[in-house]
Write a protein that holds these residues in place. Structure first.
Motif, mmCIF file in Angstrom:
data_model
loop_
_atom_site.group_PDB
_atom_site.id
_atom_site.type_symbol
_atom_site.label_atom_id
_atom_site.label_comp_id
_atom_site.label_asym_id
_atom_site.label_seq_id
_atom_site.Cartn_x
_atom_site.Cartn_y
_atom_site.Cartn_z
ATOM 1 N N ILE B 254 -15.647 -26.231 34.166
ATOM 2 C CA ILE B 254 -14.578 -26.448 33.180
ATOM 3 C C ILE B 254 -14.888 -27.711 32.360
ATOM 4 N N VAL B 255 -15.232 -28.778 33.069
ATOM 5 C CA VAL B 255 -15.511 -30.049 32.387
ATOM 6 C C VAL B 255 -16.732 -29.910 31.469
ATOM 7 N N LEU B 256 -17.788 -29.338 32.017
ATOM 8 C CA LEU B 256 -19.037 -29.169 31.263
ATOM 9 C C LEU B 256 -18.818 -28.285 30.030
ATOM 10 N N GLY B 257 -18.085 -27.226 30.205
ATOM 11 C CA GLY B 257 -17.783 -26.296 29.113
ATOM 12 C C GLY B 257 -17.070 -27.021 27.983
ATOM 13 N N ASN B 258 -16.097 -27.885 28.347
ATOM 14 C CA ASN B 258 -15.334 -28.612 27.336
ATOM 15 C C ASN B 258 -16.170 -29.697 26.661
ATOM 16 N N VAL B 259 -17.004 -30.369 27.438
ATOM 17 C CA VAL B 259 -17.873 -31.405 26.855
ATOM 18 C C VAL B 259 -18.815 -30.761 25.838
ATOM 19 N N MET B 260 -19.409 -29.643 26.211
ATOM 20 C CA MET B 260 -20.331 -28.949 25.303
ATOM 21 C C MET B 260 -19.597 -28.440 24.067
ATOM 22 N N TYR B 261 -18.374 -27.958 24.289
ATOM 23 C CA TYR B 261 -17.548 -27.460 23.180
ATOM 24 C C TYR B 261 -17.281 -28.583 22.165
ATOM 25 N N LEU B 262 -16.889 -29.759 22.696
ATOM 26 C CA LEU B 262 -16.595 -30.907 21.827
ATOM 27 C C LEU B 262 -17.854 -31.368 21.089
ATOM 28 N N TYR B 263 -18.969 -31.370 21.820
ATOM 29 C CA TYR B 263 -20.231 -31.809 21.231
ATOM 30 C C TYR B 263 -20.646 -30.864 20.087
#
Lengths: 206, 273, 211
Positions: B254-263
């Motif tokens: 979940i965290v990784l998905g959101n970080v990549m999404y924001l990036y």
């Protein structure tokens, strides 16, 4: 005949289930019990009807040579096999029926459900987006509960299970209770509409 | 991100769950009050009493619910409680049979028909529940193997659910705990404890808070907690390490998905469908 | 009864066949999927026959309880759905089922959910401890604002709008908790299947692969 009779049957059976609860008279109880025993039998036939429909559709796919029609043969073979061994030799332990239940039906159903572990992991990565405050609230609650329910959460912070339990028993419970009350009101009104013949969609067309 | 091959995620989750099963970590298990509520209620049943065991699940939820069934049956038979078991899910009777064999027969040497019975399956869902509250032999004229219930010593004196001390329900959904509360607990006021899949557990917390359920076991964690209380670690306890790492992996996703999404959003490389 | 190693190997092969779907849809998975549907369907009919049809209908009927001919006929009428001319006859049995379940649902939801849950929410807003007082207040508030969110007869503006928004927050926490529990359930199922492949299957050959 086509619409009136089923509506009358629905009303009689529905009313008796309600009256049976409010009137503890032996006569009412006796009629209620008889009707319930009948319902048990009729519902069992509904299951058989469903399976007969599977067999019919499967047969049609073979005769029409639909896409993947040849997979219908193992389907029909499995159906006929289980049905025959179960009806002829019984369903108890140490039967062929039980063997195929425990070592074919059971592992396949269990594995099909376990595939969801992979898909929920994929969805967590690809679709769980914190686009709003509400979504963040959902994610925080989910993470606390996920960690609070497993031993690793206790190792991280010993109060985490306490917080998780509080979420489950207080705000979570309050919202679920609201949903429950709303659903109960909906179910009661739908039930009344069906028994009174206002809601007739279950009878289909014509 | 939509183009990312999800099979890598599948592989990661597979390895993460597999690792602790090969090398158990032995993380400590903490018991929640919902589970101890069920344990205490069952613990209070006097020896020789009879209870109704509603085994409402099938192999689809077996990994979560079968350990619960085993642990609760272990507790019941260790207290010499007699068990009348039955199922409202067609896939249930062989699982109940398996649990009875492994616990009642192999661990306690209990006798079928005397100390426990498997009444098998009955179609009709809520109808069967209400009917059991009135007349068990009319609803289940014979057990799973076709033996008339009148010939089974354990069924002597059992006319309805009111003749039993408690109902324990292990539920995978509909029909299950919700219906037992609605149709039996609230109608006949019989003590009810439930174990259910983790998916449905949150829905039943209002029943626990209202006292309609005396205890609630939710998913594999609930089963592991019960195994700890009865002192017999089983497959649920063994699975808790894998469960822990699995949860951590999902959180990381979940965290990784959101970080990549924001990036990707920031760099303008986000593809929209 | 077949030898245990044969049975566990069959179970392992079918388990792996279903897992192959994770790579991509393939003939092994499709074969297993169709065998499963067939076996499950055959299983249900056999169990309905042995556990319902024989004890609840056939044996009492042939022993003189002739009134059971009524549900028998109604059950058989369900198969009229396969005909175009007489499919309306199946509605009689459907009427029986719908009526029965509707009647029971009214009582069940009213007695078990509606009354009992409203009653259970009548909590003291001043309890023995500070945490209980706080929790009780949150439960009462949470229920009220969540119910306001489901109240659509008036536009969600002003106090009603603010309450509904607070209600959404409670609902989100509740959905989050449900999500967390769903993850738990799914991982458990995978654990179960892996335990079978690592423990039960080798054990049937006398091999202890995992301690």
């Amino acid at each position: 005949m086509k619409r009136e009779v089923p509506l009358i049957i629905t009303a009689i059976f529905g009313c008796f289930m309600v009256i049976d609860f409010f009137v503890p008279h032996p006569l009412v109880s006796s009629i209620g019990e008889t009707l319930q025993q009948w319902a048990i039998i009729v519902v069992a036939f509904a299951y058989v009807l469903g399976v007969a429909n599977i067999a019919r559709i499967s047969g049609q796919k073979i005769s029409r040579r639909s896409r993947d029609w040849f997979y219908q043969f193992p389907l029909l073979a499995g159906l006929v096999f289980m049905l025959t061994v179960g009806v002829v030799w019984g369903v108890g332990e140490r039967t062929l029926f039980n063997d195929f239940y425990l070592y074919a039906y059971s592992p396949m159903q269990g594995t099909m459900f376990s595939l969801l572990a992979f898909f929920i992991a994929s969805a967590a990565f690809r679709a769980f987006r914190l686009r709003s405050f509400e979504a963040a609230l959902l994610a925080i609650a989910a993470i606390i509960v996920m960690l609070g329910r497993v031993p690793v959460g206790t190792l991280m912070w010993d109060k985490l299970p306490v917080v998780s339990d509080w979420i489950m028993n207080v705000p979570q419970m309050a919202a679920k209770r609201a949903i429950m009350i709303g659903a109960a009101l909906g179910a009661i009104s739908t039930g009344l509409k069906i028994i009174l013949g206002i809601e007739r969609n279950y009878l289909g067309g014509e | 991100m939509e183009r990312f091959d999800r099979r890598y995620i599948f592989l990661v989750i597979f390895l993460i769950v597999l690792f602790p099963l090969l090398m158990p970590l032995g993380l400590p298990i903490r018991v929640s009050k919902e589970v101890s509520g069920a344990y205490e209620a069952i613990d209070k049943i006097p020896p020789g009493s009879k209870i109704y065991f509603a085994c409402d699940y099938d192999p689809g939820s077996m990994p979560e619910l079968h350990p619960m069934t085993m642990a609760i049956l272990y507790h019941l038979f260790s207290h010499d409680v007699k068990v009348v078991g039955a199922c409202l899910w067609p896939g249930g009777p062989p699982l109940l049979e398996d649990a009875f064999n492994k616990v009642a027969v192999q661990k306690f040497g209990k006798k079928y028909g005397v100390d426990f019975v498997n009444l098998g399956y009955k179609e009709g869902r809520e109808v069967v529940m209400v009917s059991l509250g009135r007349d068990i032999p009319a609803t289940f004229p014979a057990d799973f193997y076709g033996t008339p219930v009148g010939q089974l010593p354990v069924m002597r004196g059992v006319r309805s659910l009111n003749d039993l001390d408690m109902i324990v329900n292990i539920s995978a959904g509909y029909p299950g705990t919700k219906e037992w509360v609605q149709q039996v607990q609230s109608r006949y006021h019989i003590t009810l404890a439930a174990g259910c899949t983790a998916v449905s557990a949150p829905e039943y917390y209002p029943y626990y808070q209202s006292g309609q359920l005396v205890g609630l076991l939710g998913g594999l964690a609930g089963a592991a907690e019960y195994e700890k209380l009865v002192g017999v670690p089983g497959t649920a306890t063994r699975g808790m390490d894998a469960q822990s790492l699995g949860h951590l992996a999902i959180i990381v996703f979940i965290v990784l998905g959101n970080v990549m999404y924001l990036y990707l959003k920031k760099t303008g490389r986000l593809t929209r469908r | 009864m077949l030898p245990l190693p044969v049975l566990t190997t069959m179970a392992a092969v079918l388990t792996i066949a279903v897992f192959t779907f994770l790579y991509k849809d393939n003939p092994f998975y499709k074969f297993a999927e169709h065998v499963f549907v067939g076996i499950a369907a055959g299983y249900v009919v056999a169990i309905e026959y042995q556990n319902v049809f024989l004890p609840n209908l056939w044996r009492p009927l042939t022993a003189g309880q002739y009134v059971l001919i009524i549900p028998f006929i109604l059950g058989v009428l369900m198969f009229s759905r396969f005909t175009n001319r007489f499919n309306w006859l199946s509605r009689w049995a459907i009427g029986l089922m719908v009526g029965t379940f509707s009647g029971l649902a009214i009582i069940g939801f009213a007695q078990g959910d509606l009354v009992a849950q409203i009653q259970a929410n009548m909590l003291p807003l001043h309890a023995h401890s500070l945490i209980d007082t706080f929790s009780n207040c949150i439960i009462v508030l949470g229920l009220l604002v969540s119910l306001v969110y489901f109240f659509f007869s008036k536009e969600h503006k002003g106090v009603l709008g603010a309450s509904a928004r607070l209600g959404i927050w409670f609902l989100m926490v509740s959905f989050g908790a449900s999500y967390g529990f769903t993850v738990m359930a799914r991982i458990s199922l995978l654990v179960g299947r892996l335990l079978f492949l690592l423990m039960d299957w080798p054990a049937s050959f006398g091999i202890q692969f995992v301690h």
